[in-house]
Structure formats: structure tokens, C-alpha cells
Design a protein around this motif. Structure first.
Motif, PDB file in Angstrom:
ATOM      1  N   GLN A 246      -0.610   5.481  25.670  1.00 49.28           N
ATOM      2  CA  GLN A 246      -1.615   6.270  26.367  1.00 49.28           C
ATOM      3  C   GLN A 246      -2.991   5.624  26.208  1.00 49.28           C
ATOM      4  N   PRO A 247      -3.749   5.493  27.283  1.00 48.77           N
ATOM      5  CA  PRO A 247      -5.082   4.891  27.173  1.00 48.77           C
ATOM      6  C   PRO A 247      -6.039   5.805  26.407  1.00 48.77           C
ATOM      7  N   GLY A 248      -7.117   5.195  25.926  1.00 45.92           N
ATOM      8  CA  GLY A 248      -8.131   5.969  25.227  1.00 45.92           C
ATOM      9  C   GLY A 248      -8.229   5.589  23.759  1.00 45.92           C
ATOM     10  N   GLY A 249      -9.372   5.904  23.191  1.00 46.27           N
ATOM     11  CA  GLY A 249      -9.607   5.591  21.790  1.00 46.27           C
ATOM     12  C   GLY A 249     -10.132   4.179  21.620  1.00 46.27           C
ATOM     13  N   ALA A 250     -10.696   3.939  20.454  1.00 48.25           N
ATOM     14  CA  ALA A 250     -11.231   2.615  20.160  1.00 48.25           C
ATOM     15  C   ALA A 250     -10.089   1.621  19.984  1.00 48.25           C
ATOM     16  N   PRO A 251     -10.305   0.359  20.337  1.00 51.13           N
ATOM     17  CA  PRO A 251      -9.280  -0.653  20.075  1.00 51.13           C
ATOM     18  C   PRO A 251      -8.876  -0.656  18.605  1.00 51.13           C
ATOM     19  N   LEU A 252      -7.621  -0.975  18.357  1.00 47.29           N
ATOM     20  CA  LEU A 252      -7.068  -0.848  17.014  1.00 47.29           C
ATOM     21  C   LEU A 252      -7.467  -1.985  16.079  1.00 47.29           C
ATOM     22  N   ILE A 253      -8.110  -3.023  16.567  1.00 44.76           N
ATOM     23  CA  ILE A 253      -8.362  -4.209  15.768  1.00 44.76           C
ATOM     24  C   ILE A 253      -9.094  -3.909  14.459  1.00 44.76           C
ATOM     25  N   ALA A 254      -9.946  -2.888  14.467  1.00 45.18           N
ATOM     26  CA  ALA A 254     -10.689  -2.559  13.245  1.00 45.18           C
ATOM     27  C   ALA A 254      -9.794  -1.978  12.156  1.00 45.18           C
ATOM     28  N   ALA A 255      -8.558  -1.623  12.496  1.00 44.46           N
ATOM     29  CA  ALA A 255      -7.652  -1.008  11.521  1.00 44.46           C
ATOM     30  C   ALA A 255      -6.786  -2.028  10.789  1.00 44.46           C
ATOM     31  N   THR A 256      -6.954  -3.310  11.078  1.00 45.20           N
ATOM     32  CA  THR A 256      -6.152  -4.314  10.378  1.00 45.20           C
ATOM     33  C   THR A 256      -6.602  -4.425   8.927  1.00 45.20           C
ATOM     34  N   SER A 257      -5.695  -4.852   8.065  1.00 44.54           N
ATOM     35  CA  SER A 257      -5.989  -5.029   6.640  1.00 44.54           C
ATOM     36  C   SER A 257      -5.965  -6.508   6.297  1.00 44.54           C
ATOM     37  N   PHE A 258      -6.874  -6.921   5.437  1.00 41.41           N
ATOM     38  CA  PHE A 258      -6.953  -8.312   5.024  1.00 41.41           C
ATOM     39  C   PHE A 258      -6.393  -8.490   3.613  1.00 41.41           C
ATOM     40  N   LYS A 259      -5.977  -9.701   3.317  1.00 41.96           N
ATOM     41  CA  LYS A 259      -5.365 -10.008   2.026  1.00 41.96           C
ATOM     42  C   LYS A 259      -6.353 -10.708   1.095  1.00 41.96           C
ATOM     43  N   GLN A 260      -6.239 -10.378  -0.189  1.00 41.19           N
ATOM     44  CA  GLN A 260      -6.956 -11.139  -1.210  1.00 41.19           C
ATOM     45  C   GLN A 260      -6.188 -12.391  -1.617  1.00 41.19           C
ATOM     46  N   PHE A 261      -4.851 -12.278  -1.600  1.00 41.91           N
ATOM     47  CA  PHE A 261      -4.010 -13.304  -2.192  1.00 41.91           C
ATOM     48  C   PHE A 261      -3.021 -13.862  -1.161  1.00 41.91           C
ATOM     49  N   PRO A 262      -2.565 -15.116  -1.336  1.00 48.99           N
ATOM     50  CA  PRO A 262      -1.646 -15.740  -0.378  1.00 48.99           C
ATOM     51  C   PRO A 262      -0.188 -15.353  -0.624  1.00 48.99           C
ATOM     52  N   VAL A 263       0.071 -14.048  -0.548  1.00 50.44           N
ATOM     53  CA  VAL A 263       1.420 -13.532  -0.798  1.00 50.44           C
ATOM     54  C   VAL A 263       1.715 -12.386   0.162  1.00 50.44           C
ATOM     55  N   GLN A 264       2.970 -11.984   0.208  1.00 49.19           N
ATOM     56  CA  GLN A 264       3.441 -10.920   1.099  1.00 49.19           C
ATOM     57  C   GLN A 264       2.567  -9.661   0.950  1.00 49.19           C
ATOM     58  N   PHE A 265       2.436  -8.889   2.018  1.00 44.08           N
ATOM     59  CA  PHE A 265       1.429  -7.825   2.054  1.00 44.08           C
ATOM     60  C   PHE A 265       1.646  -6.747   0.995  1.00 44.08           C
ATOM     61  N   GLU A 266       2.891  -6.438   0.646  1.00 44.32           N
ATOM     62  CA  GLU A 266       3.139  -5.416  -0.366  1.00 44.32           C
ATOM     63  C   GLU A 266       2.860  -5.908  -1.780  1.00 44.32           C
ATOM     64  N   LEU A 267       2.654  -7.207  -1.930  1.00 47.02           N
ATOM     65  CA  LEU A 267       2.396  -7.785  -3.246  1.00 47.02           C
ATOM     66  C   LEU A 267       0.912  -7.847  -3.575  1.00 47.02           C
ATOM     67  N   GLN A 268       0.059  -7.426  -2.646  1.00 50.83           N
ATOM     68  CA  GLN A 268      -1.378  -7.454  -2.915  1.00 50.83           C
ATOM     69  C   GLN A 268      -1.744  -6.517  -4.066  1.00 50.83           C
ATOM     70  N   THR A 269      -1.222  -5.301  -4.051  1.00 53.38           N
ATOM     71  CA  THR A 269      -1.586  -4.316  -5.074  1.00 53.38           C
ATOM     72  C   THR A 269      -1.067  -4.688  -6.458  1.00 53.38           C
ATOM     73  N   PRO A 270       0.225  -4.983  -6.622  1.00 53.85           N
ATOM     74  CA  PRO A 270       0.685  -5.313  -7.976  1.00 53.85           C
ATOM     75  C   PRO A 270      -0.026  -6.517  -8.571  1.00 53.85           C
ATOM     76  N   ASN A 271      -0.420  -7.473  -7.746  1.00 52.33           N
ATOM     77  CA  ASN A 271      -1.133  -8.623  -8.278  1.00 52.33           C
ATOM     78  C   ASN A 271      -2.588  -8.308  -8.579  1.00 52.33           C
ATOM     79  N   GLU A 272      -3.186  -7.412  -7.827  1.00 52.32           N
ATOM     80  CA  GLU A 272      -4.537  -6.975  -8.160  1.00 52.32           C
ATOM     81  C   GLU A 272      -4.555  -6.332  -9.542  1.00 52.32           C
TER      82      GLU A 272
END
Length: 447
Positions: A246-272
Motif C-alpha cells: 500500500q502506498p504512503g508513509g515515509a520510505p523505509l530506508i531510515a529503518a535499516t540497521s548498521f553493524k559495528q562488527f564484520p559478522v552476521q547480524f545476530e552476532l552484533q549484540t553478543p560481541n558487544e
């Protein structure tokens, strides 16, 4: 007659124009571009690109990051795409499926350069790619069909090309149909031991999608109903959510998440949290480690192959290995993976003394987070524990612009030098005012 899902997706993305985008959306696009470029620059010379480079020929006017001169469009799309993906440091978004929308950045950059476009056009093309791919994760589950999320490239890549080349909407719709219906990638690509295919999956499909666009430009038509068929009569039926288009709303690009570390996305927290523990331990000998994560994280990152990785692709998706590296070294960097730190005796010994617990209550309490608890037992009988629900860099706990720039500069300095790396960052931050994208791409080539 209602428009097909492909038609709706095409309209949503091709109607994104810079004058209509908010300041926040434009900033989000520049953040996404800067981060993706940093990931690619840090991977210059990586093995998958070295293998693929000589196998794709042709002359042209597009830039392969880290090479002198210019190359064919297809070669630039493939090699730059491999480099963005290789280090597993690019951004991430998930709804029904996970995706890495930054994989659209090298395609957009090459296609805008091919057309001698502007920085504004690059912002539009990247925003279109993010919108298409992120909407797809809400629309249906490709993984639920047994397909890997890079399957989305067949659908999304023509949307990016269409926006970069300012093509008529009907041509883009046919290109999506032609490309999307034939580019399905099985989910087994990321199961168990992981191969170099991880680095090339999206880029290869994006490269092939260029032919689909050219065919559509010549009048070739495709099955524009194929997504509707998958939803009505095929394996997408159980997960299909048409309201996602459905059209409407702000583009979703601002909702992306960035990584601190060069590892799989679920591994960001345990390594932090592991890095916090390293600072607290002060070098005390570690007796054993316990890691508690949601069941899906344990399933994806702590299966038997992840306790004995055979290559770096498996190692950077391994919960016990990456946490061991963080606890022992007090850092988690691409350089460690390139030096095969994951295969060192002390790391593997600690991995064997690591237990991973799957806790369903974590998923229930933090459905939008990536929670993890790491507990270290030291040789003197003491216990140290840290918990985090959402990693730094997540859309809910975002990296500040300064931190994102610092990540880029850390990734780019060695390859480009400090002065040129800063020039790239400065160019991206004023991208909407860059008349010719060649101003940026010239900075990405070898001196």
C-alpha cells in the motif's frame, strides 16, 4: 482490474524523486551509501573478487572500486557487489525475512555512472532499491519457501536500474517480471558450512538483471503476475501480506540497521557485550563461557559447523568463535578474519569450553531486538555476566553520523589513504549537490 504486485512495487519505487524526499530520508540514503562504500573499500583484493575479476570482461565507463581506469557495467556491478558483501559488515533489515539492502548500492552506483548521472539520481536509485527490498520482507517470506533472501535481487535490481536510468514505468515492470521469475536462490546457500557463494549471491543476480532490463527496453515481456500466482496458488500463500504494497508513509530506508562488527547480524549484540567483559576481566584466565540467545539465533549461528569452522565465511557466522575472539583480543575486526584469527589454537580451545543456550523467553520479551547474555567463568571461581537487548547500530539504537563516518574512515584509510578517504566521505555527505557522480567514483579508483 487491480494492478499486479509487481506493478504496485514498481510504482512505489519509480515515483521516488528527490524533491519529494524529506531531509531525514535523504540523510538516510547518504548514510547507507557511505557505509556500503566503506564495506567495499575494506574488501578490495578479497579472494572472491580476485577469482571473479578476470572472468568478466568488456570495456566501459564504470568504476570497479580499487582498480585503475574503468570497466564494463556488468563487471563493476559484480565485483563491487562482492566487495560490499564479503566482510559481512553491511547493513541489515528484517521483517518476515532478513535482507541486506546495502547490496543495492553498488548496482545503483554503477548504473548512475553508466548514465553520467548526478548524486541526486544516486540517492533516488538507492532509496528505490531499499524501498523495494524492505517492502518485500514485509510482503512475504522467501525463506518460508526454502529460498535465500538474495532471491529478492531478481525483483529489486531492475527497480534500481530503472530508477538510475529514468526508464518508463511499464519497461521497469516488464524487467522485474523477466528477472524476478527466474532468479531463485535456495536457502541452503547459508546453511551449515558457508561458502564463497555468500559473497556473490546478490551481486550475480543483480548483474544478470541488467540483461532483463535491456530485454524489456527492446519490447520483451515477462510474467508480471508471477508474484500474485505465488501468493494465490503457490508456496508464498501462507506468508503473503498484500498490505505491504500500500502506498504512503515515509520510505523505509531510515529503518535499516548498521553493524559495528564484520559478522552476521545476530552476532552484533553478543560481541558487544563480550567486548565489555574483556575490559572487565583485565586478562584473567577464562575457564568457560556461557552464551544465552533466542532459539533462532542459536539455530543459525551455533550449529555444529560453527564450533569447527572450515573457512572465514563460516567463522564470521559463528556465535562461539566470534565471542571467543572478542573475549580474548578485546576487538573484532576484519583484519582478524583476514589473518585467520578464528583458526588459532587459543580461540578454538575457548570455543570448546563454550556452551550456547537457546532461551525462548528472550524472543518473547524482545521481539524486535537481538538480545544476548554472555557469562564468563574465570579460573579463580568468579563469574562475570553482561546482557544487551539491542546492539549499538540498530535502528532503535542508531549510530550517530559521526560514528558512521568514523566506521567508514576506519574501513577506507588503509586502501585510499587518509586524505582521499575523507574526500569520499565529504562527497557523500553533500551528494544531493554533486552534479556528476564521476566526482565520487574517481575517488574510488586506484591512483
Amino acid at each position: 482490474m487491480s494492478r499486479s504486485a509487481i506493478g504496485q512495487l514498481t510504482a512505489l519505487t519509480q515515483n521516488l524523486r528527490l524533491p519529494d524526499l524529506s531531509h531525514d530520508t535523504i540523510t538516510a540514503a547518504k548514510r547507507a551509501i557511505l557505509d556500503a562504500l566503506g564495506c567495499a573499500i575494506a574488501a578490495i583484493g578479497c579472494e572472491p573478487a580476485r577469482i571473479a575479476g578476470p572472468l568478466v570482461g568488456g570495456s566501459g565507463n564504470t568504476t570497479v572500486i580499487g582498480e585503475a581506469g574503468t570497466s564494463s557495467l556488468e563487471r563493476a556491478v559484480l565485483l563491487n557487489g562482492i566487495m560490499v558483501r564479503y566482510l559481512d559488515m553491511m547493513d541489515v533489515y528484517w521483517a518476515q525475512d532478513v535482507c541486506h539492502p546495502a547490496e543495492n548500492v553498488p548496482l545503483a552506483l554503477a548504473c548512475v555512472e553508466e548514465a553520467d548521472g548526478s548524486g541526486a539520481r544516486l540517492i533516488e536509485a538507492v532509496t528505490a532499491g531499499y524501498e523495494g527490498q524492505m517492502r518485500l520482507t514485509h510482503l512475504a517470506s522467501l525463506q518460508g519457501m526454502g529460498m535465500h533472501h538474495v532471491t529478492a535481487a531478481g525483483i529489486v535490481a531492475p527497480l534500481v536500474v530503472g530508477k538510475a536510468w529514468n526508464l518508463p514505468e511499464n519497461v521497469v515492470e516488464q524487467a522485474v517480471a523477466l528477472s524476478g521469475c527466474r532468479q531463485f536462490t535456495v536457502h541452503a546457500m547459508s546453511k551449515g558450512g558457508i561458502s564463497m557463494a555468500k559473497a556473490i549471491g546478490y551481486a550475480w543476480s543483480a548483474m544478470d538483471s541488467i540483461l532483463a532490463v535491456r530485454l524489456a527496453q527492446g519490447g520483451f515481456t515477462g510474467p508480471t503476475h508471477f508474484l500474485d500466482w505465488l501468493a494465490q496458488d503457490g508456496p508464498m500463500k501462507s506468508s503473503y501480506a498484500p498490505e505491504a504494497l500500500q502506498p504512503g508513509g515515509a520510505p523505509l530506508i531510515a529503518a535499516t540497521s548498521f553493524k559495528q562488527f564484520p559478522v552476521q547480524f545476530e552476532l552484533q549484540t553478543p560481541n558487544e557485550v563480550a567486548l565489555r567483559l574483556h575490559a572487565q576481566l583485565g586478562g584473567q584466565p577464562i575457564e568457560r563461557v556461557e552464551i544465552t540467545v533466542p532459539p533462532i539465533t542459536a539455530k543459525r549461528t551455533a550449529d555444529p559447523s560453527k564450533f569447527k569452522p572450515a573457512n572465514r565465511e563460516t567463522a564470521d557466522h559463528s556465535l562461539p568463535v566470534t565471542v571467543a575472539m572478542s573475549l580474548l583480543d578485546g576487538k573484532l575486526t576484519a583484519a582478524q578474519f583476514e589473518r585467520d584469527r578464528w583458526a588459532a589454537a587459543d580461540v578454538l580451545e575457548l570455543v570448546q569450553r563454550t556452551t550456547v543456550h537457546a532461551d525462548g523467553s528472550l524472543a518473547e520479551r524482545y521481539p524486535q531486538g537481538r538480545p544476548a547474555c554472555v557469562t564468563v567463568h574465570t579460573a579463580d571461581g568468579r563469574q562475570w555476566s553482561e546482557f544487551q537487548d539491542v546492539p549499538y547500530g540498530d535502528a532503535a539504537r542508531p549510530l550517530e553520523d559521526a560514528a558512521l563516518t568514523a566506521k567508514f574512515l576506519a574501513n577506507a584509510r588503509d586502501a585510499l589513504g587518509t586524505e582521499r578517504a575523507q574526500a569520499v566521505a565529504d562527497c557523500v555527505w553533500r551528494l544531493e549537490r554533486v552534479e556528476h557522480i564521476a566526482e565520487l567514483t574517481a575517488l574510488l579508483r586506484a591512483a
